[in-house]
Write a protein that holds these residues in place. Structure first.
Motif, PDB file in Angstrom:
ATOM      1  N   SER A 114      50.262  36.000  56.748  1.00 19.71           N
ATOM      2  CA  SER A 114      50.216  37.443  56.515  1.00 19.71           C
ATOM      3  C   SER A 114      49.659  38.084  57.780  1.00 19.71           C
ATOM      4  O   SER A 114      49.002  37.423  58.584  1.00 19.71           O
ATOM      5  N   LEU A 115      49.956  39.361  57.945  1.00 19.79           N
ATOM      6  CA  LEU A 115      49.421  40.055  59.118  1.00 19.79           C
ATOM      7  C   LEU A 115      49.382  41.555  58.897  1.00 19.79           C
ATOM      8  O   LEU A 115      50.031  42.093  58.004  1.00 19.79           O
ATOM      9  N   LYS A 116      48.595  42.199  59.746  1.00 22.73           N
ATOM     10  CA  LYS A 116      48.475  43.652  59.742  1.00 22.73           C
ATOM     11  C   LYS A 116      48.387  44.105  61.193  1.00 22.73           C
ATOM     12  O   LYS A 116      47.578  43.588  61.957  1.00 22.73           O
ATOM     13  N   VAL A 117      49.250  45.059  61.559  1.00 25.20           N
ATOM     14  CA  VAL A 117      49.282  45.604  62.922  1.00 25.20           C
ATOM     15  C   VAL A 117      49.015  47.099  62.846  1.00 25.20           C
ATOM     16  O   VAL A 117      49.636  47.798  62.038  1.00 25.20           O
ATOM     17  N   SER A 169      46.619  35.962  59.445  1.00 23.12           N
ATOM     18  CA  SER A 169      46.007  34.859  58.690  1.00 23.12           C
ATOM     19  C   SER A 169      46.956  33.669  58.667  1.00 23.12           C
ATOM     20  O   SER A 169      48.156  33.828  58.441  1.00 23.12           O
ATOM     21  N   PHE A 170      46.375  32.498  58.898  1.00 19.50           N
ATOM     22  CA  PHE A 170      47.114  31.238  58.841  1.00 19.50           C
ATOM     23  C   PHE A 170      46.451  30.355  57.795  1.00 19.50           C
ATOM     24  O   PHE A 170      45.222  30.280  57.742  1.00 19.50           O
ATOM     25  N   LYS A 229      53.158  40.461  53.988  1.00 20.41           N
ATOM     26  CA  LYS A 229      52.602  39.465  53.076  1.00 20.41           C
ATOM     27  C   LYS A 229      53.465  38.207  53.048  1.00 20.41           C
ATOM     28  O   LYS A 229      53.312  37.371  52.166  1.00 20.41           O
ATOM     29  N   VAL A 230      54.386  38.081  54.015  1.00 25.33           N
ATOM     30  CA  VAL A 230      55.252  36.903  54.117  1.00 25.33           C
ATOM     31  C   VAL A 230      55.115  36.308  55.515  1.00 25.33           C
ATOM     32  O   VAL A 230      54.517  36.919  56.396  1.00 25.33           O
TER      33      VAL A 230
END
Length: 177
Positions: A37-40, A53-54, A134-135
């Motif tokens: 998942s990530l947020k930019v 996140s990993f 979220k993918v």
């Protein structure tokens, strides 16, 4: 030692600073591949932040003098900036939803704000950009001498985009593969 949260290993980018495993790298070009998942956040006045996140510890390596790569084992960088894998585009109640096998958002900061290209939607102009995925996702980010990047989600993605008051928000979740 990797920084762990309830989501796993956290990776953070603040403009040209990459922080992973308690180590700091200063690079103009950062490639993150296979984040769960990530947020930019992109703001022309404050720059770019990325939180990824990993579930397991990613490999970190210097690819070139000014590039560092953070990669999940077995993941590959898949991009589709032209939208060739789009399955459907729907306009609903002030937002647009795009379903694709590989979904890629391209952005570039210039003197007029942020130019964003979303396949199936077109080119948009925003004062601020937030992309949340979220993918499994990847990011190819250049911060110097200008800011540009590609954020890509793979394995079937459903992306909802909404532009309101100069803020463009793109939310990516699991779609059909």
């Amino acid at each position: 030692m990797f920084v762990k949260s309830s989501a796993g290993v956290e990776v953070r980018v603040e403009n040209s600073r990459l922080i992973v495993a308690g180590r700091e790298y200063v690079r103009e070009h950062v490639i993150v591949v296979g984040a769960d998942s990530l947020k930019v956040h992109v703001d022309p006045e404050k720059g770019v932040t990325l939180e990824a996140s990993f579930s397991e510890a990613p490999a970190v390596e210097s690819v070139e003098r000014d590039t560092v790569s953070v990669k999940k084992s077995g993941a590959r960088l898949a991009l589709d900036p032209l939208g060739s894998t789009i399955k459907a585009v729907k306009e609903q109640k002030g937002h647009i939803t795009v379903e694709a096998r590989v979904f890629t958002v391209k952005f570039e900061v210039d003197e007029n704000g942020i130019q964003v290209n979303i396949p199936g939607v077109g080119r948009l102009r925003a004062r601020k950009l937030v992309i949340e995925s979220k993918v499994e996702s990847s990011v190819n980010l250049i911060t110097t001498p200008f800011t540009t990047g590609l954020v890509s989600a793979v394995g079937g993605a459903k992306a909802k985009s909404l532009l309101r008051d100069g803020l463009l928000k793109v939310e990516i979740e699991k779609g059909e593969a």
